[in-house]
Design an enzyme around this catalytic site. Structure first.
Site, short mmCIF file in Angstrom:
data_model
loop_
_atom_site.label_atom_id
_atom_site.label_comp_id
_atom_site.label_asym_id
_atom_site.label_seq_id
_atom_site.Cartn_x
_atom_site.Cartn_y
_atom_site.Cartn_z
N ASP A 419 0.82 -1.21 0.00
CA ASP A 419 0.00 0.00 0.00
C ASP A 419 0.86 1.27 0.00
O ASP A 419 1.94 1.30 0.60
CB ASP A 419 -0.89 -0.03 1.25
CG ASP A 419 -1.80 1.18 1.35
OD1 ASP A 419 -2.64 1.35 0.46
OD2 ASP A 419 -1.65 1.95 2.32
N GLU A 472 1.10 -0.60 -5.14
CA GLU A 472 0.10 0.44 -5.40
C GLU A 472 0.88 1.75 -5.50
O GLU A 472 1.16 2.41 -4.50
CB GLU A 472 -0.93 0.51 -4.27
CG GLU A 472 -2.09 1.45 -4.59
CD GLU A 472 -2.38 2.46 -3.50
OE1 GLU A 472 -3.23 3.34 -3.72
OE2 GLU A 472 -1.75 2.40 -2.43
#
Length: 738
Positions: A419, A472
């Site tokens: 993330d 990401e």
């Protein structure tokens, strides 16, 4: 007896009175040098025990042989006795309260030597200990013939660290830890059972108490709002997925079909009274559902322990602990094992970019900025009010690398979706001028974070064949999915955020205006092979007022469904692996709400069930037809057939696979106009079967099509063409057969 020691008692204790007072006050920083068995300067052996609220203490061997009764030399509960050298071994303490009301025995924790050794110290100092999760934290084991739990924690700036819990009335004076030279504290607590609840009590360098801390390496935790760690043993689970793991090692993930179902376990479905489903219930319901729809992987939003449901797991306080919301660690292992037995991979949404500042967590762990940067310009994230890891510190770097490896090793996970990578890569991320510190070269890149990401990717791929890491990353940072040895970050894949933004911008346009946005769908193919991409339609697109994918589509209800079906088929034929957030496979109408389950009743309606059926067929076509997946990351697998028909909003391309794989043509008509005799160039004359038509009646469409197949004619110049009927707002797949 008065609190003042007699001269004989001082001699018997063989320690200065101030040291005894420090232990009683909980201020002694080296308790192992005092309590337990020790040799006096005169050559004698003495046993010292601190047992508050106890009237009498006696010592026994592990076999139960009486050794000695200790003298009570301080009213606070300090006892001493001379011991024959032959009994220099772990001892049993028998404690008795006043009036013999209570009597119990326990093994003296201070009569054990250390467990960690110089090899551990050396590897940890170099940042190359890749199994620290087997050393730090709480580990049930045998030590010197006694079962118990070994605790160890890194807190180099603390004056004193203790293990506290119900087993010692949360009294930090009872189980003080031994300090090692590298700032790690350890102790062995005998006879402590699995399931015991514990925290660490720390005094900072000035001797002031800090908030009780959960274990940074704790592998289980209490259910919120409680937040203590729990002693567990995650090494004894019996796995049944050996065949799956062996098969996983074969081939290259870039050439395999990968269709990911992104799931928030807490809101996929709920049980009675809106309770969470357990890991076992999720295994029984979610895995067969994912298998039936043809997804290859489940990506779970962070299930690492976190205190706030509304964070969706993105503010974790227990990076080594599966959340207790759905059960115990073995429950999560059973979930993964069940997925593997069904041929489904499991990817964890992993959050190494930042951590919350909850008092029981990592924030100022030993009274100093230990895991984070002291300077807020590097150590505080303004978007999320969280702390940023100090990636340049060896111990912090090792903590995160170990965590990544832990999930692969202990829970057999197939991948990590990392993330907020962009926030790690740039020192000025979400910061104004003057709010960030340039790197040593004067640039904005976070060189320490880059080095960390390269290391974690290198170690993951080196030690676990067949797994993947997915970034990401929302910027154009170069080489995210390129190998480390060529200067890349080393990720296996990168989310294609540009694809998501451009295509959603296009499909929200009314069809009459799409001719002016034609480049939204063509531009992405100019960089589609610069990285190994995953095409994400994730949870971020269906929250915070953004609406669901269905509601983003333009037009009335019929057009919304037709657009969504055409969009999905467009995406499944687009180069790159696929990711779809839960609920979007049946066209959820309401925005995602983490507090309730999905609107499963919608699947009783033909329009919603039709979208669900289409997703099932798209996944099967994607997996069964090599040309749709083998060259997802290879430009030789893509060829434009029609790129410039902006006026009619028609797109067509060819997908090719390896060797002699039959090519697949994708044709999308993105206006609500049926186009008859629309000529499409094809590479081969012969029969082409219509394997997908998103306007088919079974999906909720009008049923316009080409009767299942078309025959391409030779154009006389070595190519072919076909005159097609293009249904309104639709996407077709044609598979070459003969």
């Amino acid at each position: 007896m008065n609190d003042t020691l007699t001269e004989n008692a001082i001699l018997a204790a063989s320690i200065p009175f101030a040291e005894m007072e420090a232990i009683i006050a909980g201020k002694h920083s080296n308790v192992f040098a005092v309590l337990g068995l020790h040799q006096t300067p005169y050559g004698d052996w003495v046993a010292r025990v601190f047992a508050p609220n106890v009237a009498q203490v006696s010592l026994y061997t592990l076999s139960g042989e009486f050794i000695s009764r200790l003298a009570r030399v301080h009213d606070a509960g300090f006892f001493v006795a001379a011991i024959p050298v032959a009994h220099h071994q772990p001892l049993i303490i028998e404690a008795t309260t006043w009036g013999n009301v209570y009597r119990w025995r326990y093994v003296d924790p201070y009569s054990f030597g250390p467990i960690l050794g110089p090899v551990d110290d050396c590897l940890a100092a170099a940042g190359e200990h890749l199994a620290l999760y087997n050393k730090l934290g709480a580990h049930p084991q045998m030590h010197s013939g006694v079962s118990g739990v070994h605790f160890s924690v890194w807190a180099p700036n603390a004056m004193r660290v203790s293990v506290v819990g119900d087993f010692n009335e949360w009294d930090g004076r009872r189980h003080v830890m031994r300090r090692r030279s590298n700032g790690v504290w350890e102790t062995f607590i005998p006879d402590l059972p699995v399931g015991s609840v514990y925290k660490y009590e720390l005094l900072d360098a000035a001797g002031l108490p800090l908030p009780l801390k959960a274990d940074p390496y704790g592998q289980a935790a209490q259910m919120r709002p409680d937040n203590a760690s729990i002693v567990t043993n995650t090494t004894q689970f019996v796995w049944h997925d050996a065949d799956y793991l062996e098969q996983r090692e074969q081939g290259d993930n870039r050439t395999k079909p990968m269709s990911i179902y992104e799931v928030h376990l807490g809101s996929w479905q709920r049980g009675e009274n809106n309770r969470f489903l357990t890991y076992d219930e999720l295994a029984e319901r979610l895995i067969p559902y994912v298998k039936d729809l043809g997804f290859t992987h489940i990506e779970v939003l962070p299930i690492t322990e976190h205190p706030l449901d509304a964070s969706w797991g993105y503010q974790p306080t227990g990076l080594f602990a599966p959340t207790a919301r759905f059960g115990d660690p073995d429950g999560f292992a059973r979930f993964v094992d069940s997925a593997h037995l069904a041929g489904i991979g499991v990817i964890l949404d992993w959050v190494p970019a930042h951590f919350p500042t909850d008092a029981h967590g990592l924030s100022y762990f030993d009274g100093t900025a230990l895991y984070e940067h002291e300077d807020k310009r590097k150590g505080f994230h303004p978007d999320w009010n969280t702390a940023i890891f100090n990636f340049g510190r060896t111990e912090v770097n090792a903590y995160l690398v170990n965590n990544a490896l832990f999930w692969m090793e202990r829970y057999h996970l197939d991948g990590l979706r990392v993330d907020a990578v962009a926030s790690m890569l740039y020192l000025d991320y979400s910061r104004k001028a003057g709010e960030w510190i340039p790197n040593e070269n004067g640039g904005r890149e976070n060189l320490e974070a880059i080095s960390f990401l390269q290391k974690v990717n290198s170690k993951v791929y080196e030690r676990h064949a067949g797994v993947m890491t997915i970034a990401e990353e929302s910027t154009s940072f170069p080489g995210v999915s390129h190998p480390v040895h060529s200067g890349g970050l080393g990720f296996g894949f990168k989310w294609n955020m540009g694809f998501m933004h451009d295509t959603l911008d296009y499909f929200k346009q009314e069809p009459i205006y799409r001719q002016y946005h034609h480049n939204d769908l063509t531009f992405g193919l100019m960089y589609a092979f610069s990285e190994n991409f995953v095409l994400p339609l994730s949870h971020d697109e269906v929250v915070h007022g953004k609406g669901t994918l269905l509601m983003k589509m333009s037009g009335d209800d019929w057009q919304k469904f037709a657009n969504l079906r055409a969009y999905y088929a467009f995406m499944w034929a687009y180069p790159g692996k696929k990711l779809l957030f839960m609920g979007q496979e049946f066209a959820q109408r309401a925005e995602w709400n983490e507090n309730i389950g999905l609107d499963w009743h919608l699947t009783d309606y033909d329009s919603h069930a039709g979208v669900q059926s289409l997703v099932r067929d798209l996944n099967r076509a994607y997996a069964d037809l090599p040309s749709l997946h083998e060259k997802d990351c290879d430009a030789t697998g893509f060829e434009w057939l029609i790129v410039d028909d902006a006026t009619q909003s028609v797109f067509a391309w060819l997908r090719r696979g390896q060797d002699n794989a039959a090519p697949v043509a994708m044709i999308a008509n993105l206006t609500p106009v049926t186009r008859l005799h629309y000529r499409v160039p094809l590479p081969h004359a012969g029969r082409w079967r219509e394997v997908i038509n998103t306007d088919a009646a079974i999906y909720g469409g009008t049923g316009v099509g080409n009767l299942g197949e078309v025959v391409a004619m030779d154009d006389g110049h070595g190519c072919a063409y076909v005159d097609l009927t293009l249904p309104p707002l639709s996407t077709l797949y044609l598979l070459f057969e003969v």
